[in-house]
Design a protein around this motif. Structure first.
Motif, short mmCIF file in Angstrom:
data_model
loop_
_atom_site.label_atom_id
_atom_site.label_comp_id
_atom_site.label_asym_id
_atom_site.label_seq_id
_atom_site.Cartn_x
_atom_site.Cartn_y
_atom_site.Cartn_z
N LEU A 1 0.83 -1.19 0.00
CA LEU A 1 0.00 0.00 0.00
C LEU A 1 0.87 1.24 0.00
N THR A 2 0.44 2.23 -0.77
CA THR A 2 1.14 3.51 -0.80
C THR A 2 0.12 4.60 -0.54
N SER A 3 0.44 5.49 0.39
CA SER A 3 -0.47 6.60 0.65
C SER A 3 0.14 7.87 0.09
N GLY A 4 -0.73 8.76 -0.30
CA GLY A 4 -0.28 10.04 -0.83
C GLY A 4 -1.27 11.13 -0.52
N MET A 5 -0.74 12.30 -0.20
CA MET A 5 -1.60 13.41 0.14
C MET A 5 -1.94 14.23 -1.10
N VAL A 6 -3.18 14.59 -1.20
CA VAL A 6 -3.64 15.51 -2.23
C VAL A 6 -3.92 16.82 -1.46
N PRO A 7 -3.09 17.85 -1.67
CA PRO A 7 -3.24 19.09 -0.88
C PRO A 7 -4.66 19.63 -0.85
N LYS A 8 -5.08 19.99 0.35
CA LYS A 8 -6.40 20.58 0.61
C LYS A 8 -7.57 19.66 0.24
N ALA B 1 -10.61 18.76 12.61
CA ALA B 1 -9.48 17.89 12.93
C ALA B 1 -8.89 18.23 14.29
N GLU B 2 -8.15 17.24 14.82
CA GLU B 2 -7.45 17.42 16.08
C GLU B 2 -6.42 18.54 15.92
N ILE B 3 -6.14 19.25 16.97
CA ILE B 3 -5.18 20.36 16.92
C ILE B 3 -3.84 19.84 16.39
N GLY B 4 -3.30 20.54 15.41
CA GLY B 4 -2.01 20.17 14.83
C GLY B 4 -2.13 19.23 13.64
N LYS B 5 -3.33 18.75 13.36
CA LYS B 5 -3.55 17.89 12.20
C LYS B 5 -4.71 18.47 11.41
N ASN B 6 -4.64 18.37 10.11
CA ASN B 6 -5.72 18.92 9.30
C ASN B 6 -6.46 17.82 8.53
N MET B 7 -6.28 16.57 8.95
CA MET B 7 -6.96 15.44 8.32
C MET B 7 -7.79 14.70 9.36
N GLY C 1 -8.22 9.69 4.39
CA GLY C 1 -8.22 10.91 5.18
C GLY C 1 -8.84 12.04 4.38
N ILE C 2 -9.60 12.87 5.07
CA ILE C 2 -10.27 13.99 4.43
C ILE C 2 -9.75 15.28 5.04
N TYR C 3 -9.38 16.22 4.20
CA TYR C 3 -8.92 17.53 4.66
C TYR C 3 -10.09 18.25 5.32
N MET D 1 -4.94 9.67 0.01
CA MET D 1 -5.40 8.53 -0.77
C MET D 1 -4.53 7.32 -0.44
N LEU D 2 -5.13 6.14 -0.47
CA LEU D 2 -4.43 4.87 -0.28
C LEU D 2 -4.52 4.11 -1.59
N ARG D 3 -3.37 3.62 -2.07
CA ARG D 3 -3.33 2.90 -3.35
C ARG D 3 -2.77 1.51 -3.15
#
Length: 180
Positions: free
Chosen positions: A50-57, A81-87, A74-76, A61-63
């Motif tokens: 599995l490879t994960s990658g962030m799509v800004p804003k 979101a918890e403090i310090g995380k935006n997902m 994860g959803i932006y 995604m998990l592939r």
């Protein structure tokens, strides 16, 4: 001494451990090194994993490396979101892509399974965690785990504390000239 993927694999093999985990803070070269190690292990093939990658804003995604299937894990959402995380975790991707990829890996010839990366999004998905642990019992795992404060993500702590895990902490090295 210059760290190379070949040198690290030699150290790992000499350790007698079953799993290789690359960790460190953001920007240390974990994914670059991981890719070089996976290329050696896979010997020209695609390694199940599995490879994960962030799509800004947007989200994370998990592939599935074999099928190419992707789904969000994860959803932006900075306002929720918890403090310090935006997902925030999004369960569907773990069930649509993650668990099936591990089920496939358990049936295939490869003795290896790869994950880039394991982090806090997985912390709320018990079935996915159980699938990772089951896969670790039957396969060798090569993975990236971004360094986190101990105790923040118990699932990550559990993986890192296993006696069959070889941990390469890139924060212990000056990685500015590595992996060429």
């Amino acid at each position: 001494m210059k760290l190379t993927a070949e040198y690290i694999l030699g150290q790992f093999n000499n350790s007698g451990k079953k799993h290789l985990i690359i960790t460190g803070w953001r920007g240390k070269g974990k994914t670059t090194l991981f890719s070089k190690i996976v290329n050696i292990i896979a010997d020209g093939k695609i390694l199940p994993g599995l490879t994960s990658g962030m799509v800004p804003k947007q989200g994370v995604m998990l592939r599935d490396n074999i099928s190419g299937k992707e789904a969000a894990i994860g959803i932006y959402c900075p306002e929720k979101a918890e403090i310090g995380k935006n997902m925030i975790p999004y369960s569907d991707g773990f069930y649509v892509v993650g668990i099936p990829a591990m089920e496939y890996a358990l049936k295939c010839e490869s003795k290896w399974f790869s994950m880039d990366e394991i982090g806090f999004l997985e912390s709320s998905e018990k079935e996915f965690q159980n699938a990772v642990l089951k896969t670790m019992e039957e396969k060798h795992l090569v993975a990236v785990i971004r360094k986190m404060e101990k105790g923040k993500v118990p699932f990550v702590d559990d993986i890192l504390s296993r006696e069959d895990v070889y941990i390469l902490d890139l924060d212990d090295y000056d990685t500015s000239e590595y992996w060429d």
